[in-house]
Design a protein around this motif. Structure first.
Motif, PDB file in Angstrom:
ATOM      1  N   MET A   1      27.541 -28.301   9.749  1.00  0.00           N
ATOM      2  CA  MET A   1      28.510 -27.835  10.728  1.00  0.00           C
ATOM      3  C   MET A   1      29.359 -28.976  11.283  1.00  0.00           C
ATOM      4  N   LYS A   2      29.021 -30.202  10.937  1.00  0.00           N
ATOM      5  CA  LYS A   2      29.794 -31.329  11.449  1.00  0.00           C
ATOM      6  C   LYS A   2      31.231 -31.307  10.927  1.00  0.00           C
ATOM      7  N   ARG A   3      31.423 -30.731   9.747  1.00  0.00           N
ATOM      8  CA  ARG A   3      32.783 -30.709   9.197  1.00  0.00           C
ATOM      9  C   ARG A   3      33.735 -29.891  10.056  1.00  0.00           C
ATOM     10  N   TYR A   4      33.195 -28.951  10.840  1.00  0.00           N
ATOM     11  CA  TYR A   4      34.036 -28.122  11.698  1.00  0.00           C
ATOM     12  C   TYR A   4      34.467 -28.856  12.971  1.00  0.00           C
ATOM     13  N   GLN A   5      33.967 -30.065  13.169  1.00  0.00           N
ATOM     14  CA  GLN A   5      34.348 -30.836  14.346  1.00  0.00           C
ATOM     15  C   GLN A   5      35.617 -31.654  14.113  1.00  0.00           C
ATOM     16  N   LYS A   6      36.109 -31.657  12.883  1.00  0.00           N
ATOM     17  CA  LYS A   6      37.325 -32.392  12.566  1.00  0.00           C
ATOM     18  C   LYS A   6      38.530 -31.504  12.877  1.00  0.00           C
ATOM     19  N   PRO A   7      39.480 -32.020  13.659  1.00  0.00           N
ATOM     20  CA  PRO A   7      40.639 -31.202  14.050  1.00  0.00           C
ATOM     21  C   PRO A   7      41.426 -30.642  12.880  1.00  0.00           C
ATOM     22  N   ASP A   8      41.594 -31.412  11.808  1.00  0.00           N
ATOM     23  CA  ASP A   8      42.373 -30.905  10.685  1.00  0.00           C
ATOM     24  C   ASP A   8      41.677 -29.729   9.999  1.00  0.00           C
ATOM     25  N   ILE A   9      40.355 -29.704  10.037  1.00  0.00           N
ATOM     26  CA  ILE A   9      39.609 -28.599   9.432  1.00  0.00           C
ATOM     27  C   ILE A   9      39.726 -27.343  10.285  1.00  0.00           C
ATOM     28  N   PHE A  10      39.422 -27.435  11.592  1.00  0.00           N
ATOM     29  CA  PHE A  10      39.435 -26.201  12.377  1.00  0.00           C
ATOM     30  C   PHE A  10      40.836 -25.704  12.658  1.00  0.00           C
ATOM     31  N   GLU A  11      41.837 -26.581  12.629  1.00  0.00           N
ATOM     32  CA  GLU A  11      43.218 -26.117  12.757  1.00  0.00           C
ATOM     33  C   GLU A  11      43.569 -25.250  11.546  1.00  0.00           C
ATOM     34  N   HIS A  12      43.213 -25.719  10.378  1.00  0.00           N
ATOM     35  CA  HIS A  12      43.481 -24.961   9.149  1.00  0.00           C
ATOM     36  C   HIS A  12      42.714 -23.632   9.159  1.00  0.00           C
ATOM     37  N   LEU A  13      41.457 -23.671   9.571  1.00  0.00           N
ATOM     38  CA  LEU A  13      40.653 -22.446   9.619  1.00  0.00           C
ATOM     39  C   LEU A  13      41.205 -21.466  10.649  1.00  0.00           C
ATOM     40  N   ALA A  14      41.618 -21.972  11.806  1.00  0.00           N
ATOM     41  CA  ALA A  14      42.182 -21.106  12.837  1.00  0.00           C
ATOM     42  C   ALA A  14      43.461 -20.443  12.352  1.00  0.00           C
ATOM     43  N   MET A  15      44.281 -21.209  11.661  1.00  0.00           N
ATOM     44  CA  MET A  15      45.525 -20.661  11.128  1.00  0.00           C
ATOM     45  C   MET A  15      45.228 -19.609  10.055  1.00  0.00           C
ATOM     46  N   SER A  16      44.303 -19.894   9.182  1.00  0.00           N
ATOM     47  CA  SER A  16      43.929 -18.943   8.132  1.00  0.00           C
ATOM     48  C   SER A  16      43.346 -17.674   8.727  1.00  0.00           C
ATOM     49  N   TYR A  17      42.528 -17.831   9.762  1.00  0.00           N
ATOM     50  CA  TYR A  17      41.943 -16.679  10.430  1.00  0.00           C
ATOM     51  C   TYR A  17      43.038 -15.815  11.053  1.00  0.00           C
ATOM     52  N   ALA A  18      43.977 -16.449  11.739  1.00  0.00           N
ATOM     53  CA  ALA A  18      45.050 -15.717  12.410  1.00  0.00           C
ATOM     54  C   ALA A  18      45.951 -14.996  11.410  1.00  0.00           C
TER      55      ALA A  18
END
Length: 91
Positions: A1-18
């Protein structure tokens, strides 16, 4: 789960989710993470608001009967399920 702490990762995931392109188990994992982390919810909400005007451009479409039948089967509502107007549609 540490990979989700990187801003570039969760920004991309948030955008994909939206956008609705994050699917399957990845979408479920992201929803679980959003329940735990306020920042993920805030970023995702910001993207959803940003993309909301695009949704207004998409023409409405009536789902095929097979979709309603699958929903009915999944919810165990019986053999025939027809879309009904909701009670608040007449308000």
């Amino acid at each position: 789960m540490k990979r989700y702490q990187k801003p570039d990762i969760f920004e991309h995931l948030a955008m994909s989710y939206a956008l609705g392109t994050l699917q399957g188990k990845a979408r479920l994992r992201f929803e679980k993470l959003m329940r735990k982390h306020l920042y993920l919810r805030a970023v995702t909400n910001a993207y959803q608001q940003q993309f909301a005007p695009l949704a207004a451009l998409i023409p409405s479409e009536t789902p095929p009967a097979r979709v309603w039948n699958a929903i009915s089967k999944e919810l165990q509502l019986g053999k025939s399920a027809k879309p009904q107007k909701s009670w608040f549609a007449s308000v």
